[in-house]
Motif scaffolding. Sequence first.
Motif, PDB file in Angstrom:
ATOM      1  N   SER A 278       0.701  -1.279   0.062  1.00 48.37           N
ATOM      2  CA  SER A 278      -0.015  -0.090   0.084  1.00 48.37           C
ATOM      3  C   SER A 278       0.883   1.113   0.066  1.00 48.37           C
ATOM      4  CB  SER A 278      -0.804  -0.054   1.267  1.00 48.37           C
ATOM      5  OG  SER A 278      -1.863  -0.966   1.100  1.00 48.37           O
ATOM      6  N   LEU A 279       1.889   1.265   0.742  1.00 44.67           N
ATOM      7  CA  LEU A 279       2.990   2.287   0.732  1.00 44.67           C
ATOM      8  C   LEU A 279       3.607   2.417  -0.559  1.00 44.67           C
ATOM      9  CD1 LEU A 279       4.541   4.380   2.246  1.00 44.67           C
ATOM     10  CD2 LEU A 279       6.126   2.760   2.826  1.00 44.67           C
ATOM     11  N   GLN A 280       3.977   1.510  -1.297  1.00 44.39           N
ATOM     12  CA  GLN A 280       4.337   1.698  -2.651  1.00 44.39           C
ATOM     13  C   GLN A 280       3.428   2.342  -3.553  1.00 44.39           C
ATOM     14  OE1 GLN A 280       7.675   1.211  -3.565  1.00 44.39           O
ATOM     15  NE2 GLN A 280       7.085   2.339  -5.397  1.00 44.39           N
ATOM     16  N   ALA A 281       2.108   1.871  -3.441  1.00 41.62           N
ATOM     17  CA  ALA A 281       1.069   2.196  -4.227  1.00 41.62           C
ATOM     18  C   ALA A 281       0.532   3.526  -4.319  1.00 41.62           C
ATOM     19  CB  ALA A 281      -0.424   1.368  -3.953  1.00 41.62           C
ATOM     20  N   GLY A 282       0.684   4.086  -2.976  1.00 36.87           N
ATOM     21  CA  GLY A 282       0.588   5.529  -2.605  1.00 36.87           C
ATOM     22  C   GLY A 282       1.722   6.461  -3.059  1.00 36.87           C
ATOM     23  N   ILE A 283       2.758   6.001  -3.013  1.00 34.69           N
ATOM     24  CA  ILE A 283       3.990   6.529  -3.504  1.00 34.69           C
ATOM     25  C   ILE A 283       3.691   6.714  -5.041  1.00 34.69           C
ATOM     26  CG2 ILE A 283       6.469   6.596  -4.085  1.00 34.69           C
ATOM     27  CD1 ILE A 283       6.801   5.754  -1.097  1.00 34.69           C
ATOM     28  N   ASN A 284       3.470   5.766  -5.592  1.00 32.73           N
ATOM     29  CA  ASN A 284       3.489   5.613  -7.096  1.00 32.73           C
ATOM     30  C   ASN A 284       2.367   6.527  -7.616  1.00 32.73           C
ATOM     31  OD1 ASN A 284       5.597   3.794  -7.324  1.00 32.73           O
ATOM     32  ND2 ASN A 284       4.153   1.864  -7.569  1.00 32.73           N
ATOM     33  N   ARG A 285       1.159   6.432  -7.070  1.00 35.11           N
ATOM     34  CA  ARG A 285       0.045   7.350  -7.445  1.00 35.11           C
ATOM     35  C   ARG A 285       0.493   9.161  -7.237  1.00 35.11           C
ATOM     36  NH1 ARG A 285      -5.649   6.532  -6.791  1.00 35.11           N
ATOM     37  NH2 ARG A 285      -5.071   4.676  -5.454  1.00 35.11           N
ATOM     38  N   ALA A 286       1.112   9.187  -6.129  1.00 37.52           N
ATOM     39  CA  ALA A 286       1.504  10.623  -5.878  1.00 37.52           C
ATOM     40  C   ALA A 286       2.487  11.160  -7.259  1.00 37.52           C
ATOM     41  CB  ALA A 286       2.167  10.882  -4.568  1.00 37.52           C
ATOM     42  N   ALA A 287       3.469  10.066  -7.286  1.00 34.27           N
ATOM     43  CA  ALA A 287       4.696  10.238  -8.271  1.00 34.27           C
ATOM     44  C   ALA A 287       4.017  10.528  -9.811  1.00 34.27           C
ATOM     45  CB  ALA A 287       5.392   9.212  -8.258  1.00 34.27           C
ATOM     46  N   ILE A 288       3.046   9.459  -9.924  1.00 39.31           N
ATOM     47  CA  ILE A 288       2.365   9.653 -11.579  1.00 39.31           C
ATOM     48  C   ILE A 288       1.645  10.779 -11.714  1.00 39.31           C
ATOM     49  CG2 ILE A 288       0.715   8.524 -12.757  1.00 39.31           C
ATOM     50  CD1 ILE A 288       1.729   5.910 -11.825  1.00 39.31           C
ATOM     51  N   ALA A 289       0.796  11.121 -10.553  1.00 41.80           N
ATOM     52  CA  ALA A 289      -0.145  12.438 -10.512  1.00 41.80           C
ATOM     53  C   ALA A 289       0.993  13.737 -10.762  1.00 41.80           C
ATOM     54  CB  ALA A 289      -0.869  12.617  -9.346  1.00 41.80           C
ATOM     55  N   GLY A 290       1.903  13.701  -9.763  1.00 39.48           N
ATOM     56  CA  GLY A 290       2.869  14.706 -10.057  1.00 39.48           C
ATOM     57  C   GLY A 290       3.777  15.160 -11.382  1.00 39.48           C
ATOM     58  N   SER A 291       3.811  13.720 -12.098  1.00 43.94           N
ATOM     59  CA  SER A 291       4.827  14.139 -13.489  1.00 43.94           C
ATOM     60  C   SER A 291       4.049  15.017 -14.325  1.00 43.94           C
ATOM     61  CB  SER A 291       5.029  12.800 -13.944  1.00 43.94           C
ATOM     62  OG  SER A 291       4.100  11.883 -14.196  1.00 43.94           O
ATOM     63  N   GLY A 292       4.592  15.892 -15.062  1.00 46.41           N
ATOM     64  CA  GLY A 292       3.873  16.740 -16.042  1.00 46.41           C
ATOM     65  C   GLY A 292       2.871  17.618 -15.480  1.00 46.41           C
ATOM     66  N   LEU A 293       3.062  17.829 -14.344  1.00 46.11           N
ATOM     67  CA  LEU A 293       1.944  18.885 -13.468  1.00 46.11           C
ATOM     68  C   LEU A 293       2.267  20.350 -14.074  1.00 46.11           C
ATOM     69  CD1 LEU A 293      -0.169  18.612 -11.706  1.00 46.11           C
ATOM     70  CD2 LEU A 293       1.292  19.531  -9.771  1.00 46.11           C
ATOM     71  N   ASN A 294       1.500  20.583 -14.678  1.00 43.78           N
ATOM     72  CA  ASN A 294       1.510  22.182 -15.432  1.00 43.78           C
ATOM     73  C   ASN A 294       0.137  22.818 -15.099  1.00 43.78           C
ATOM     74  OD1 ASN A 294       1.692  24.246 -17.053  1.00 43.78           O
ATOM     75  ND2 ASN A 294       2.396  23.115 -18.935  1.00 43.78           N
TER      76      ASN A 294
END
Length: 71
Positions: free
Chosen positions: A13-29
Amino acid sequence: MSISSIMSSGLQSLQAGINRAAIAGSGLNVENDEFAGKMVAMRQGEIEAKAAANVIKTGDQILGTLIDIRG
């Protein structure tokens, strides 16, 4: 449920949360139409990671208690 499965679930679950945040944060404009959605997904990832960290912490405490009882 065993301690190892609690810890494993927490880590997954920790890894999933980190991945979710990282994916959402990539290309944030700011100009991106999906800005609000990405910010929500980042917050969800943060909450998921914090909850998972609490699961891991609790599993660690339970394990410590079991060791103290057996020792």
